[in-house]
Write a protein that holds these residues in place. Sequence first.
Motif, PDB file in Angstrom:
ATOM      1  N   ASP A  53       0.796  -1.231   0.000  1.00  0.00           N
ATOM      2  CA  ASP A  53       0.000   0.000   0.000  1.00  0.00           C
ATOM      3  C   ASP A  53       0.827   1.279   0.000  1.00  0.00           C
ATOM      4  O   ASP A  53       0.253   2.370   0.047  1.00  0.00           O
ATOM      5  N   ARG A  95       0.514   6.735  -0.018  1.00  0.00           N
ATOM      6  CA  ARG A  95      -0.305   5.549   0.188  1.00  0.00           C
ATOM      7  C   ARG A  95      -1.219   5.353  -1.019  1.00  0.00           C
ATOM      8  O   ARG A  95      -1.894   6.280  -1.469  1.00  0.00           O
ATOM      9  N   THR A  97      -4.073   2.463  -1.946  1.00  0.00           N
ATOM     10  CA  THR A  97      -4.730   1.263  -1.432  1.00  0.00           C
ATOM     11  C   THR A  97      -5.313   0.423  -2.559  1.00  0.00           C
ATOM     12  O   THR A  97      -5.711   0.934  -3.604  1.00  0.00           O
TER      13      THR A  97
END
Length: 308
Positions: A53, A95, A97
């Motif tokens: 991630d 980040r 996801t």
Amino acid sequence: MVLDQTNNATNAAHLLRALSNQMADAVERVSPALVVVNGRQRQPGSGIVYSPDFILTADHVLEREDDLTIQTHDKRTLAAQFVGRDPASDLAVLRVTESGLTPASVASQPARVGQLTLAVGRASEEGPMASSGIVSSMGGPLRTGRGVTLERYIRTDATPYPGFSGGPLIDAEGAVLGVLTTGLINGIALAIPIQIAQQIAEALIKQGYIKRGYLGVSSQLVHLPEAQRAGRTQEHGLLIIKVEDQSPAQKGGLLVGDILVALDGHEVHDSDDLQPLLTGERVGKEIPIQVVRGGNLQILQVVVGQRQ
């Protein structure tokens, strides 16, 4: 004789072809973990999939902290969330996801001088770019233009083309040796060793910034005559020439004229030894500092301050 020369030429060609194929395979191996980072108006930067991630990139390629995107090896454009940055090491973490991206393989051994390497970047949707070279030097500590000491660095003669910052320096197997940057020392191409980059990334993921501490002293390197080493073997220490008012050093009892020889159990021979020790979990904590005062060794307890 002619036959031997022909055989030698054929063998050399086979070796060159094998090396060429191995280097191409190395780029292909790291390519799925290599992304375009869109964080500035001009040339995008590169990034490395650090974990499923998280993306490691160069801080200076992020001119904003919102409206960030990355482009993957399979040409998907994904939204990226800013996690944290460390201008002192020119590293940042994003980040992303549920990307389905596979993290890059990390080299099991540190880089060595003379090792064959590839600088790799992905600065457009056209795919990866690479240049080859060797590790020309390993150095550190290095005092950066931001007044912070970088513990270790790798210098390579592989050319980092525009947009390579944030990309990986890899070995012949495609494993990451370091993170490329031209943002630390006047545009000079360096790589942050991946072991250090991982530590910084973990801290950024945990708290969004890097704790860097200070004592509030000015010092200079001095030689310690054998008679003044107070039973120690080290030949050099840091002579304290100034203690700032209300600083951690003053509150802990350090005095002008003290010779600092150890901090939290680690010998301090010069300022380059001291700076890396004033980071991480030591910041805000009380630690023992050993000084030679009047020919005697004394241990003081000092709470390391946090630099704002």
